[in-house]
Design a protein around this motif. Structure first.
Motif, PDB file in Angstrom:
ATOM      1  N   ILE A 219       9.226 -38.842  60.282  1.00 29.69           N
ATOM      2  CA  ILE A 219       8.494 -37.860  59.875  1.00 29.69           C
ATOM      3  C   ILE A 219       7.437 -38.237  58.946  1.00 29.69           C
ATOM      4  O   ILE A 219       7.875 -38.653  57.979  1.00 29.69           O
ATOM      5  N   PHE A 220       6.062 -38.424  59.422  1.00 29.28           N
ATOM      6  CA  PHE A 220       4.835 -38.426  58.442  1.00 29.28           C
ATOM      7  C   PHE A 220       4.454 -37.158  58.080  1.00 29.28           C
ATOM      8  O   PHE A 220       4.119 -36.101  58.777  1.00 29.28           O
ATOM      9  N   CYS A 221       4.671 -36.711  56.727  1.00 37.19           N
ATOM     10  CA  CYS A 221       3.938 -35.691  56.185  1.00 37.19           C
ATOM     11  C   CYS A 221       2.938 -35.968  55.039  1.00 37.19           C
ATOM     12  O   CYS A 221       3.475 -35.864  53.813  1.00 37.19           O
ATOM     13  N   ARG A 222       1.794 -36.535  55.256  1.00 36.54           N
ATOM     14  CA  ARG A 222       1.062 -37.043  54.210  1.00 36.54           C
ATOM     15  C   ARG A 222      -0.175 -36.163  53.827  1.00 36.54           C
ATOM     16  O   ARG A 222      -1.090 -35.644  54.688  1.00 36.54           O
ATOM     17  N   ASN A 223      -0.217 -35.915  52.470  1.00 36.25           N
ATOM     18  CA  ASN A 223      -1.295 -35.061  52.019  1.00 36.25           C
ATOM     19  C   ASN A 223      -1.115 -33.748  52.545  1.00 36.25           C
ATOM     20  O   ASN A 223      -2.152 -33.082  52.801  1.00 36.25           O
ATOM     21  N   VAL A 224      -0.084 -33.099  52.716  1.00 42.40           N
ATOM     22  CA  VAL A 224       0.176 -31.727  52.793  1.00 42.40           C
ATOM     23  C   VAL A 224       0.898 -30.907  51.889  1.00 42.40           C
ATOM     24  O   VAL A 224       0.423 -29.835  51.384  1.00 42.40           O
ATOM     25  N   LEU A 225       1.843 -31.566  51.352  1.00 44.58           N
ATOM     26  CA  LEU A 225       2.950 -30.870  50.202  1.00 44.58           C
ATOM     27  C   LEU A 225       2.166 -30.688  49.228  1.00 44.58           C
ATOM     28  O   LEU A 225       2.357 -29.529  48.433  1.00 44.58           O
ATOM     29  N   ILE A 226       1.231 -31.450  48.804  1.00 44.83           N
ATOM     30  CA  ILE A 226       0.227 -31.098  47.554  1.00 44.83           C
ATOM     31  C   ILE A 226      -0.303 -29.970  47.320  1.00 44.83           C
ATOM     32  O   ILE A 226      -0.412 -29.405  46.377  1.00 44.83           O
ATOM     33  N   TYR A 227      -0.591 -29.132  48.628  1.00 45.59           N
ATOM     34  CA  TYR A 227      -1.241 -27.824  48.537  1.00 45.59           C
ATOM     35  C   TYR A 227      -0.419 -26.833  48.535  1.00 45.59           C
ATOM     36  O   TYR A 227      -0.666 -25.643  48.365  1.00 45.59           O
ATOM     37  N   PHE A 228       1.307 -27.077  48.420  1.00 44.69           N
ATOM     38  CA  PHE A 228       2.060 -25.952  48.385  1.00 44.69           C
ATOM     39  C   PHE A 228       2.702 -25.599  47.310  1.00 44.69           C
ATOM     40  O   PHE A 228       2.549 -26.554  46.381  1.00 44.69           O
ATOM     41  N   ASP A 229       3.025 -24.245  47.057  1.00 46.52           N
ATOM     42  CA  ASP A 229       3.832 -24.026  45.758  1.00 46.52           C
ATOM     43  C   ASP A 229       5.326 -24.742  45.893  1.00 46.52           C
ATOM     44  O   ASP A 229       5.753 -25.020  47.173  1.00 46.52           O
ATOM     45  N   ASP A 230       6.223 -24.684  44.824  1.00 44.93           N
ATOM     46  CA  ASP A 230       7.382 -25.458  44.970  1.00 44.93           C
ATOM     47  C   ASP A 230       8.341 -25.091  45.905  1.00 44.93           C
ATOM     48  O   ASP A 230       8.859 -25.740  46.636  1.00 44.93           O
ATOM     49  N   ARG A 233       7.212 -26.093  49.310  1.00 43.67           N
ATOM     50  CA  ARG A 233       7.646 -27.332  49.414  1.00 43.67           C
ATOM     51  C   ARG A 233       9.231 -27.662  49.844  1.00 43.67           C
ATOM     52  O   ARG A 233       9.585 -28.332  50.576  1.00 43.67           O
ATOM     53  N   GLU A 234      10.048 -27.001  48.854  1.00 41.68           N
ATOM     54  CA  GLU A 234      11.531 -27.163  49.172  1.00 41.68           C
ATOM     55  C   GLU A 234      12.006 -26.942  50.607  1.00 41.68           C
ATOM     56  O   GLU A 234      12.698 -27.531  51.161  1.00 41.68           O
ATOM     57  N   ARG A 235      11.414 -25.660  50.913  1.00 40.52           N
ATOM     58  CA  ARG A 235      11.741 -24.973  52.184  1.00 40.52           C
ATOM     59  C   ARG A 235      11.274 -26.126  53.608  1.00 40.52           C
ATOM     60  O   ARG A 235      12.054 -26.529  54.318  1.00 40.52           O
ATOM     61  N   VAL A 236       9.959 -26.864  53.206  1.00 41.65           N
ATOM     62  CA  VAL A 236       9.307 -27.522  54.268  1.00 41.65           C
ATOM     63  C   VAL A 236      10.340 -28.751  54.266  1.00 41.65           C
ATOM     64  O   VAL A 236      10.580 -29.482  55.317  1.00 41.65           O
ATOM     65  N   VAL A 237      10.658 -29.406  52.956  1.00 43.74           N
ATOM     66  CA  VAL A 237      11.356 -30.642  53.019  1.00 43.74           C
ATOM     67  C   VAL A 237      12.686 -30.469  53.736  1.00 43.74           C
ATOM     68  O   VAL A 237      13.303 -31.363  54.552  1.00 43.74           O
ATOM     69  N   GLN A 238      13.290 -29.364  53.676  1.00 45.09           N
ATOM     70  CA  GLN A 238      14.616 -29.001  54.045  1.00 45.09           C
ATOM     71  C   GLN A 238      14.345 -28.923  55.639  1.00 45.09           C
ATOM     72  O   GLN A 238      15.105 -29.347  56.322  1.00 45.09           O
ATOM     73  N   THR A 239      13.340 -28.261  56.170  1.00 46.08           N
ATOM     74  CA  THR A 239      13.105 -28.222  57.686  1.00 46.08           C
ATOM     75  C   THR A 239      13.167 -29.845  57.962  1.00 46.08           C
ATOM     76  O   THR A 239      13.414 -30.350  59.044  1.00 46.08           O
TER      77      THR A 239
END
Ligand SMILES: C[S@@+](CC[C@H](N)C(=O)[O-])C[C@H]1O[C@@H](n2cnc3c(N)ncnc32)[C@H](O)[C@@H]1O
Length: 290
Positions: A219-230, A233-239
């Protein structure tokens, strides 16, 4: 209205209401110094809808029968979609040299490889990955799939068209130029590359729809998480963890790191990059024989 009248201005209260709604919808966090940027980006939507205040726009988003559709338009204009081919080349090198040969061995029986670019914007990252897979020569006759997803409908449509102007090519490497065809509207990605790429609109907060991706090897997820709140970010990383096959890799942008977070990933130091891997679960049988 004077020549210099730019339309309604946003109050701090309106900003706070709107940013909460946007944050609940897609996880993007707006600090207070981004109020004028939000005002500027949404003003056009007020004009299109004939609304005279941001409060009226907020009411529309929340309570109007077309509110959900308009929320998509708001997200379309509020997301930052900057991207280009071969962005962060050092990481793509690591992907090519260290990760692809390993996956070729691991998937030798199924001869299937799935890569997901999550938050792919207009598609340059997806086509870059596809070109690297084809150019590597490692996967002839394999079932290759590169999925690209983004919350913004507008960028997903652009990605599907696959036609790009000059700015997308600022980091392009010349040996890949043969994967493009000139058209009056720009360079079009060649059909052999398009054939392994698939695009869909997907909000990364939506775990149920994310499951439609199935199981990914990378999975590439580049330059996306920086826009999220903590929390987002945790929820998406778990996904991502759930979507990765055992031993699968997560590649983030250079300013994004999981180093100080408790996650189910292990850290892997490659030649010039740090990446994250979903651990391979050892079975009882493995333990007995090791
Ligand atoms: C700066 S672009 C990154 C593009 C590409 N990954 C790259 O590094 O070049 C960030 C993308 O994330 C998308 N995005 C933001 N929030 C999202 C969400 N909740 N779900 C899916 N995509 C999202 C935006 O629409 C935008 O296109």
């Amino acid at each position: 209205m004077s020549l210099f009248d730019q339309g309604p201005t946003m109050s701090l209260e309106e900003f706070r209401l709107l940013r909460e709604l946007v944050n609940d919808t897609c996880g993007i966090r707006f600090e207070e110094d981004a109020m004028y940027a939000m005002e500027r980006r949404l003003r056009d939507r007020l004009r299109v809808l004939g609304l005279t205040s941001f409060r009226a726009y907020y009411q529309r988003l929340r309570y109007h029968p077309d509110g959900r559709a308009e929320l998509e338009n708001a997200v379309d204009v509020l997301t930052t979609n900057e991207t280009y081919f071969f962005r962060e080349a050092y990481q793509l090198d690591a992907f090519q040299r260290a990760i692809l040969p390993e996956l070729k061995e691991r998937n030798a029986v199924s001869k299937r490889l799935t890569v997901w670019s999550a938050g792919c914007s207009t598609g340059e990252e997806v086509y870059t990955i596809a070109m690297i897979l084809l150019e590597s020569g490692l996967f002839r006759g394999w079932d290759l799939r590169v999925f690209g997803s983004d919350i913004s409908r507008r960028v997903v449509q652009h990605a599907r068209r696959g036609v790009y102007g000059e700015s997308s090519f600022r980091a392009m490497q010349s040996r890949y130029e043969r994967y493009f065809r000139p058209t009056p509207k720009g360079q079009m990605v060649a059909s052999e590359v398009k054939a392994i790429c698939h695009f869909g609109q997907l909000n990364l907060l939506d775990r149920e729809r994310s499951a439609l991706i199935g199981s990914a090897d990378v999975i590439f997820c580049r330059n996306v998480l920086i826009y999220f709140d903590d929390l987002t970010r945790e929820r998406v990383v778990q996904t991502f963890h759930d979507r990765l096959a055992q031993g699968g890799y997560l590649l983030l942008g250079h300013s994004e790191s999981l180093l100080h977070r408790a996650t189910g990933f292990e850290i892997v130091h490659l030649d010039r990059d740090i990446v994250y891997r979903r651990p391979i679960r050892r079975t009882l049988f493995d333990e007995e024989t090791s």
